[in-house]
Write an enzyme that holds these catalytic residues in place. Structure first.
Site, PDB file in Angstrom:
ATOM      1  N   ASP A   1       0.836  -1.202   0.000  1.00 39.18           N
ATOM      2  CA  ASP A   1       0.000   0.000   0.000  1.00 39.18           C
ATOM      3  C   ASP A   1       0.870   1.251   0.000  1.00 39.18           C
ATOM      4  OD1 ASP A   1      -2.259  -1.583   0.151  1.00 39.18           O
ATOM      5  OD2 ASP A   1      -2.397  -1.462   2.328  1.00 39.18           O
ATOM      6  N   LYS A   2       0.304   2.353  -0.432  1.00 36.89           N
ATOM      7  CA  LYS A   2       1.035   3.616  -0.507  1.00 36.89           C
ATOM      8  C   LYS A   2       1.758   3.928   0.804  1.00 36.89           C
ATOM      9  CE  LYS A   2       0.225   8.598  -0.655  1.00 36.89           C
ATOM     10  NZ  LYS A   2      -0.797   9.668  -0.652  1.00 36.89           N
TER      11      LYS A   2
END
Length: 346
Positions: A170-171
């Site tokens: 994820d970011k």
């Protein structure tokens, strides 16, 4: 009926709908790859949706691409811009469509980025992704992604699907990723991941003091949250679509505010650790999507992929990598008077 009008500039379906990992490298700027075409609805199209009619008249382009053009205002119907794919056509309607690159197509371009590469050979590289770096271009993040950086760094990346990326973080999750540099390595790594032969271990800082046994296994299917499509959730597969998911959780340190946990993935479902920990009543610090408030000075979800182990996809050699805690997570532990001893980790 569909025809060319005026002086068209060369159009290229490959650029207009660049596949994931592809790069436009034909010496022509994508902004110049535009073509106008006329279309007309006959009796057979009466009552049909605009996007369906265009997909039938322009079979070389996908319906999703044509929908993007409609939403971007690139389609005129009877002299006026039409931005709704569901618009019903009438026999005799006439239109004009501008075939141009979408934001998604333009996203797959090389952009130099500073990458923390821990290992590299002719078949793969292993890097330490910082929090805040998006892995793949997506709505809201069409540039500045890891994929863009790989395309700029490595000439092999443009020849591989997704620039060689075989798994995601994820970011706001930091830590280790392996990226393929050859087709044979990519195919082998994908098989290893599917067979659960790649060991992926994470450090997580979660809310609330841990209670119960220090080791716990979570086997709970994950699917799209039926009440909020932007989230994932633990689901009952007899009632909702989803996939089995397994996470092993081990307590490392505990305090009145929360706990430091070691998590090992058996599967790699979207947001898996975040969802599983939230289901246990221990949402990640600063993971607001799943109920974790910002705390201990952290503004991003407190998750770090600290260990990655696998066999080299070509040589078969055992490989293992370790990424130290990033500064922000180390500082958060200190604020809660928690300790992480790397030497005690296997």
């Amino acid at each position: 009926m569909i025809s060319r009008q005026g002086r068209p500039i060369i159009s290229s379906p490959l650029i207009a709908e660049a596949p994931l990992g592809a790069a436009a490298d034909d010496g022509v700027e994508p902004e110049a790859e535009v073509e106008w075409r006329e279309f007309a609805a006959d009796a057979a199209h009466h009552g049909e949706r605009l996007d369906r009619v265009l997909a039938a008249l322009l079979p070389e382009f996908s319906r999703s691409y044509l929908q993007q053009l409609i939403e971007a205002g690139a389609v005129q119907l009877n002299g006026a811009a039409c931005r709704k794919s569901a618009t019903r056509l009438k026999a005799g309607d006439r239109g004009l469509i501008e075939l141009r690159p979408t934001a998604q197509a333009l996203a797959f371009r090389a952009e130099p980025l500073a990458l923390d590469v821990l290992h590299e050979d002719e078949h793969l590289l292993v890097l330490n992704k910082p929090a805040g770096l998006v892995v793949h271009p997506a709505p809201g993040h069409w540039s500045g992604t890891l994929l863009n950086g790989l395309l700029a760094r490595d000439e092999h990346a443009a020849r591989l699907p997704r620039a060689g990326i075989v798994h995601r973080l994820d970011k706001d999750t930091s830590g280790l990723m392996v990226v393929a540099r050859s087709r044979i390595a990519m195919e082998a790594l994908v098989r290893q991941i599917a067979a659960r032969d790649v060991a992926r271990q994470y450090l997580a800082l979660a809310h609330h003091a841990w209670r119960g046994p220090p080791e716990r296994r979570v086997d709970a299917a994950i699917g799209r949250d039926p009440r909020n499509r932007l989230r994932m959730a633990v689901v009952d597969l007899s009632k909702n679509p989803g996939k089995p998911a397994g996470t092993a959780v081990r307590l490392l340190q505990n305090c009145e505010h929360g706990c430091l946990l070691h998590c090992t993935l058996d599967t790699g479902r979207t947001h898996q650790i975040r969802v599983h920990l939230a289901s246990l009543g221990h949402p990640l610090v600063a993971d607001t999507l799943y109920g974790g408030a910002a705390a201990a000075g952290l503004e991003r979800q407190a998750l770090h992929a600290f260990r990655l182990a696998f066999r080299h996809p070509v040589t078969g050699a055992a490989m293992a990598f370790h990424a130290p805690l990033p500064v922000d997570m180390a500082q958060a532990l200190a604020r809660w008077q928690l300790r992480y001893n790397e030497a005690t980790e296997p």
